[in-house]
Scaffold this active site. Structure first.
Site, short mmCIF file in Angstrom:
data_model
loop_
_atom_site.label_atom_id
_atom_site.label_comp_id
_atom_site.label_asym_id
_atom_site.label_seq_id
_atom_site.Cartn_x
_atom_site.Cartn_y
_atom_site.Cartn_z
N ASN A 12 0.81 -1.05 -0.01
CA ASN A 12 0.13 0.09 -0.13
C ASN A 12 0.81 1.33 0.16
OD1 ASN A 12 -2.14 -1.57 0.09
ND2 ASN A 12 -2.58 -1.45 2.38
N ASN A 41 2.87 -1.30 12.62
CA ASN A 41 1.61 -2.08 12.12
C ASN A 41 1.53 -3.54 12.80
OD1 ASN A 41 -0.08 -2.15 9.82
ND2 ASN A 41 1.62 -0.99 8.66
N ARG A 47 0.64 -7.05 14.38
CA ARG A 47 -0.13 -7.90 14.15
C ARG A 47 -0.04 -9.18 15.20
NH1 ARG A 47 -1.41 -4.72 10.83
NH2 ARG A 47 -1.93 -4.65 8.51
N GLY A 75 -6.17 8.65 14.77
CA GLY A 75 -7.54 8.33 14.21
C GLY A 75 -8.04 9.47 13.79
N GLY A 91 -6.86 13.14 14.22
CA GLY A 91 -5.67 13.60 13.40
C GLY A 91 -4.47 12.78 13.93
N GLY A 140 -6.26 -0.06 5.65
CA GLY A 140 -5.21 0.76 4.80
C GLY A 140 -5.24 2.30 5.13
N ALA A 141 -5.98 2.67 6.03
CA ALA A 141 -5.89 4.12 6.53
C ALA A 141 -4.61 4.49 7.24
CB ALA A 141 -7.19 4.35 7.69
N GLY A 142 -3.94 3.47 7.98
CA GLY A 142 -2.57 4.00 8.78
C GLY A 142 -1.61 3.73 7.41
N ASP A 143 -1.57 2.94 6.31
CA ASP A 143 -0.74 2.76 5.55
C ASP A 143 -0.91 4.34 4.50
OD1 ASP A 143 -0.30 0.30 6.27
OD2 ASP A 143 -1.74 -0.36 4.99
#
Length: 328
Positions: free
Chosen positions: A45, A174, A176, A236, A239, A268-271
């Site tokens: 991404n 990230n 996991r 989030g 901001g 995918g928002a964090g990417d």
């Protein structure tokens, strides 16, 4: 940065790309009959997002000698990625991922079929032909070191070689947790890797878990004490928060997020945030501008279906920034 076709990419990313199947209808995956095929992977991404903004981006990984691997290569090459370090593994398959169609902005459930995948068998030998002298920046995440012991060693190797070559390094934890043997191993390994990075990009909850601190200020301080120059924390919808020494002075700032009328897909928002912050810093923008661009591209990502479909071209980003920056 102009390069000859034979020189290596200026930005290198690495990890696992998977064939992604997104449910066409909401509800339990067991009841879904039709799926849309895409690709998935936090590292890809970011690679795709930076490539769309005009950077020369390379992708280091393995795919299986199967149709899904061919699909991934074709997709990445169509996005402009340099895939000279994407190797075919004839003995192990390409990983797969299935994602439900979430409603109301909730996080979708996902199911993975990646155990024993081609990418999980990556080793330091896969980096033998990397031209580190051409490298300007390395982007790393905490996913490859979670996949296998050999991927963990590859992560350490790439960060060490990039640092020795004088390239800047960004690191997104990230998390996991399900891929790790224990929380303590996850924490120790990711903090060790973050210590080799210039720009650390955790989410607030990730930072709390990894450092044991509660506030964004203290989480940032933990990584600054390890040697980071900048820590940009995702908050989030609220901001992001920056604390660091870029520009030669200690600064901290909280940058508000962009309002979103309807959240379609949060994956995918964090990417996307990483694409914004890393690209801005590589463009020579200020930390505040980098955090704001991260917020902007992150807000685009959640408004469309798919992990990377909302990532903008440079022309679209320029237009969006010109409009956003003109607002009071």
């Amino acid at each position: 940065m102009t390069q000859s076709p034979t020189s290596g990419p200026e930005i290198l990313t690495f990890g696992e790309a998977m064939a992604l199947f997104i449910a066409e209808t909401s509800g339990d995956l067991a009841d879904v009959e039709r799926f849309q095929r895409r690709i998935a992977g936090a590292d890809t991404n970011v690679a795709i997002g930076l490539s769309r903004l005009g950077f020369n981006v390379g992708w280091l990984s393995r795919i299986g000698d199967d149709s899904f691997g061919t699909f991934i290569r074709r997709t990445l090459e169509a996005e402009g990625l340099d895939c000279r370090h994407l190797n075919v593994d004839p003995e192990h398959p390409t990983g797969l991922m299935f994602k439900e169609r979430a409603v109301g902005g909730t996080d979708p459930r996902t199911e993975y079929f990646r155990r024993g995948s081609a990418a999980s068998h990556l080793t330091t030998e896969d980096a033998e032909n990397v031209d580190f002298s051409a490298l300007r920046h390395l982007h790393a995440t905490g996913i490859p070191p979670a996949i296998s012991a050999s991927c963990r060693e590859l992560s350490r190797h790439l960060l060490a070689r990039a640092r020795a070559a004088g390239a800047s390094i960004s690191f997104d934890p990230n998390l996991r947790p399900s891929l790790w043997e224990s929380e303590s191993v996850m924490r120790d390994t990711l903090n060790e890797l973050a210590a080799d990075a210039d720009w650390v990009l955790p989410g607030l909850a990730e930072g709390r878990l990894l450092t044991g601190y509660e506030t964004a200020y203290d989480i940032a301080g933990f990584y600054l004490d390890q040697g980071a120059k900048a820590v940009i924390i995702k908050l989030g919808p609220e901001g992001s928060y920056y604390r660091g020494t870029l520009g030669g002075q200690n600064e901290e700032v909280t940058v508000p997020g962009f309002p979103v009328a309807e959240v379609i897909d949060t994956v995918g928002a964090g990417d996307a945030f990483a694409v914004g912050t890393v690209s801005a810093l590589l463009d020579g923008r200020s930390p505040q501008e980098a955090a704001r661009r991260g917020n902007l591209i992150g807000s685009l990502a959640v408004q469309v279906l798919g992990d990377m479909e909302g990532l903008p071209s440079r022309a679209r980003l320029d237009a969006l920034e010109a409009n956003a920056w003109s607002q009071p």
